[in-house]
Design an enzyme around this catalytic site. Structure first.
Site, PDB file in Angstrom:
ATOM      1  N   ASN A   1       2.948  -8.497   5.135  1.00  0.00           N
ATOM      2  CA  ASN A   1       3.298  -8.022   4.069  1.00  0.00           C
ATOM      3  C   ASN A   1       4.809  -7.890   3.666  1.00  0.00           C
ATOM      4  OD1 ASN A   1       0.798  -8.515   2.399  1.00  0.00           O
ATOM      5  ND2 ASN A   1       0.086  -6.764   3.624  1.00  0.00           N
TER       6      ASN A   1
ATOM      7  N   LYS B   1      -7.823 -14.473   3.702  1.00  0.00           N
ATOM      8  CA  LYS B   1      -7.635 -13.624   2.591  1.00  0.00           C
ATOM      9  C   LYS B   1      -7.825 -14.408   1.284  1.00  0.00           C
ATOM     10  CE  LYS B   1      -4.531  -9.777   3.652  1.00  0.00           C
ATOM     11  NZ  LYS B   1      -3.307  -9.144   3.473  1.00  0.00           N
TER      12      LYS B   1
ATOM     13  N   LYS C   1       1.454 -16.674  12.104  1.00  0.00           N
ATOM     14  CA  LYS C   1       0.258 -16.111  11.277  1.00  0.00           C
ATOM     15  C   LYS C   1      -1.099 -15.922  12.082  1.00  0.00           C
ATOM     16  CE  LYS C   1      -1.828 -15.195   6.998  1.00  0.00           C
ATOM     17  NZ  LYS C   1      -1.789 -15.536   5.498  1.00  0.00           N
TER      18      LYS C   1
ATOM     19  N   ARG D   1      -1.490  -6.734  10.981  1.00  0.00           N
ATOM     20  CA  ARG D   1      -1.734  -7.821  10.082  1.00  0.00           C
ATOM     21  C   ARG D   1      -0.854  -7.253   8.816  1.00  0.00           C
ATOM     22  NH1 ARG D   1      -6.319 -11.800   7.866  1.00  0.00           N
ATOM     23  NH2 ARG D   1      -5.021 -12.845   6.354  1.00  0.00           N
TER      24      ARG D   1
ATOM     25  N   GLU E   1      -6.694  -6.620   8.582  1.00  0.00           N
ATOM     26  CA  GLU E   1      -5.493  -5.959   8.169  1.00  0.00           C
ATOM     27  C   GLU E   1      -5.952  -4.469   8.306  1.00  0.00           C
ATOM     28  OE1 GLU E   1      -3.071  -5.229   4.066  1.00  0.00           O
ATOM     29  OE2 GLU E   1      -3.111  -7.543   4.899  1.00  0.00           O
TER      30      GLU E   1
ATOM     31  N   HIS F   1       6.427  -7.496   0.313  1.00  0.00           N
ATOM     32  CA  HIS F   1       5.294  -7.969  -0.885  1.00  0.00           C
ATOM     33  C   HIS F   1       5.238  -6.673  -1.546  1.00  0.00           C
ATOM     34  CE1 HIS F   1       5.035 -11.626   1.606  1.00  0.00           C
ATOM     35  NE2 HIS F   1       3.984 -11.993   0.800  1.00  0.00           N
TER      36      HIS F   1
ATOM     37  N   HIS G   1       4.992  -7.848  -5.544  1.00  0.00           N
ATOM     38  CA  HIS G   1       3.932  -7.866  -6.117  1.00  0.00           C
ATOM     39  C   HIS G   1       4.016  -6.928  -7.240  1.00  0.00           C
ATOM     40  CE1 HIS G   1       0.748  -8.855  -2.678  1.00  0.00           C
ATOM     41  NE2 HIS G   1       1.619  -9.870  -3.084  1.00  0.00           N
TER      42      HIS G   1
ATOM     43  N   ARG H   1     -23.651 -16.058  -1.482  1.00  0.00           N
ATOM     44  CA  ARG H   1     -23.446 -15.023  -0.240  1.00  0.00           C
ATOM     45  C   ARG H   1     -22.741 -15.758   0.723  1.00  0.00           C
ATOM     46  NH1 ARG H   1     -28.699 -13.263  -1.872  1.00  0.00           N
ATOM     47  NH2 ARG H   1     -28.357 -11.010  -3.164  1.00  0.00           N
TER      48      ARG H   1
ATOM     49  N   HIS I   1       5.975 -16.503  -7.292  1.00  0.00           N
ATOM     50  CA  HIS I   1       5.591 -15.476  -5.907  1.00  0.00           C
ATOM     51  C   HIS I   1       6.706 -15.532  -4.976  1.00  0.00           C
ATOM     52  CE1 HIS I   1       3.346 -13.328  -3.147  1.00  0.00           C
ATOM     53  NE2 HIS I   1       3.414 -14.045  -2.182  1.00  0.00           N
TER      54      HIS I   1
ATOM     55  N   GLU J   1       8.520 -17.392   2.477  1.00  0.00           N
ATOM     56  CA  GLU J   1       7.464 -17.201   3.309  1.00  0.00           C
ATOM     57  C   GLU J   1       7.482 -17.572   4.813  1.00  0.00           C
ATOM     58  OE1 GLU J   1       5.110 -14.887   2.986  1.00  0.00           O
ATOM     59  OE2 GLU J   1       4.545 -14.978   0.776  1.00  0.00           O
TER      60      GLU J   1
END
Length: 381
Positions: A255, A154, A237, A251, A247, A258, A262, A132, A277, A196
């Site tokens: 993206n 993330k 960032k 935030r 997000e 993206h 994606h 956990r 990517h 990026e």
């Protein structure tokens, strides 16, 4: 852009990520592996550690980093995964969790992600759920990971339904970006990571985009401009993550490009021989600006400037540049419907009113997107 090239003296640059109760630092500089080991030892004295890396990074840098760790009294269990996006999968996730348990990693121990974005995302997700939640450190070895995926917490893996759809927010305890490690990247991989970097200028820092246009070749060459670009990107960032960790607000600006990217990765089956990517992001950035232009939001000269810069660097900026084809407009829109920013089945895009003037645009009509993509596929660039 408030960082300056006074950073060129070679001193380590420290960027704080100011999250209440989960604050950590990003350390940036050349030849930082042994400094990284010292920072890890000081952060977690006496802790058991696991070093997760991939086969390529292990062959290039594994022995050197393990020597540094050993000198600090850290005997880390090495766990190696195959390189490439295909390792962000259920089977590799299960393997990694079992290997960490076999290494007897406990809650107060440490998992070190030593690699690019795939290693960092997979390792962070395993650390998030193991017992956990255990602590982990990011030591990113690619430009893309140093400026983006290693920062912000993330973590996750891919699904046949889309990219990064299974994961968790789990902040690292420390990030160490050794920019000398980037010297071993292929030209293709380095340039993919640069997409990026330039993204941060396009979001809200037009002065940084100006700087990128003037200095991109020096960033690639590895001079002080490289450390500067990494530091500016990490500061940008870190500021956004501190405002919006999960997000729920701005935030999502990170993206930019993206949603297109994606979808293209999914349609190429995450095959890095066709598209990596950062290349997908580069196409996505150019598309986001041309789509904004089509909607009457963004001046054509700004959209053209973005594409010209990407072309100059040697990055793709058009759907026609996807090896083997990008698919039909219908297929691309369908792939977008699994994007994490979709709400109640409605597409959300990051659009722009100009360079450095990006914004979140919820409720974009699928027909508008489909018409734009059809026009892009038919265009003779």
């Amino acid at each position: 852009m408030n960082a300056t090239l006074s950073e060129k003296a070679g001193a380590r640059i420290t960027v704080p990520v100011a999250l209440e109760g989960r604050a950590y630092d990003i350390h940036i500089g050349r030849h930082q592996l042994c400094e990284a080991a010292a920072l890890i030892a000081a952060f977690a004295p006496g802790a058991r550690a696991a070093l997760v890396t991939d086969e390529r990074v292990a062959g290039l840098h594994g022995a050197a980093f393990e020597t540094c760790l050993h000198q600090e009294g850290i005997a880390a269990t090495r766990i190696t995964i195959p390189p490439g996006e295909s390792s962000k999968s259920y089977p590799q996730f299960i393997m990694l969790c079992d290997a960490l348990l076999a290494a007897k990693i406990e809650r107060n121990d440490l998992v070190i992600a030593f690699g690019g974005g795939v290693v960092g995302d997979l390792t962070g997700f395993a650390a998030a759920v193991l017992r956990r939640g255990v602590r982990f450190v990011q030591v990113p070895t690619t430009l893309l990971a140093q400026v983006d995926s290693s920062v912000g917490g993330k973590t996750g893996i891919n699904s046949p339904h889309g990219k990064n759809l299974i994961g968790a927010f789990h902040q690292p305890s420390l990030v160490i970006a050794d920019t000398a490690l980037l010297d071993t990247l292929s030209e293709r991989e380095f340039k993919a990571g640069y997409a990026e970097v330039v993204k941060y200028g396009l979001i809200d820092d037009p002065a940084f985009f100006d700087w990128c246009e003037a200095n991109w070749s020096r960033v690639i060459a590895g001079g002080p401009e490289r450390d500067h670009a990494v530091a500016v990107s990490c500061r940008a960032k870190a500021a956004i993550v501190a405002r919006d960790e999960r997000e729920e607000g701005d935030r999502a600006l990170l993206n930019l490009g993206h949603t297109f990217a994606h979808a293209l990765e999914r349609l190429t089956n995450y095959d890095s021989s066709r598209l990596v990517h950062g290349e997908a992001v580069a196409i996505g950035l150019a598309l986001a600006f041309r789509f904004s232009q089509r909607l009457g939001l963004c001046p054509g000269q700004d959209a053209g400037r973005v594409a010209r810069h990407l072309d100059q660097v040697g990055l793709p900026s058009r759907l026609q540049q996807v090896p083997g084809g990008a698919g039909s407009a219908e297929a691309i829109v369908e792939a977008m419907t699994q994007d994490k920013k979709v709400k109640r089945g409605v597409l959300t895009f990051i659009l722009a009113r100009g360079i450095g003037r990006s914004f979140i645009a919820p409720g974009v009509a699928a027909d508008e997107v489909r018409g734009f993509i059809e026009a892009e596929l038919a265009a003779a660039y």
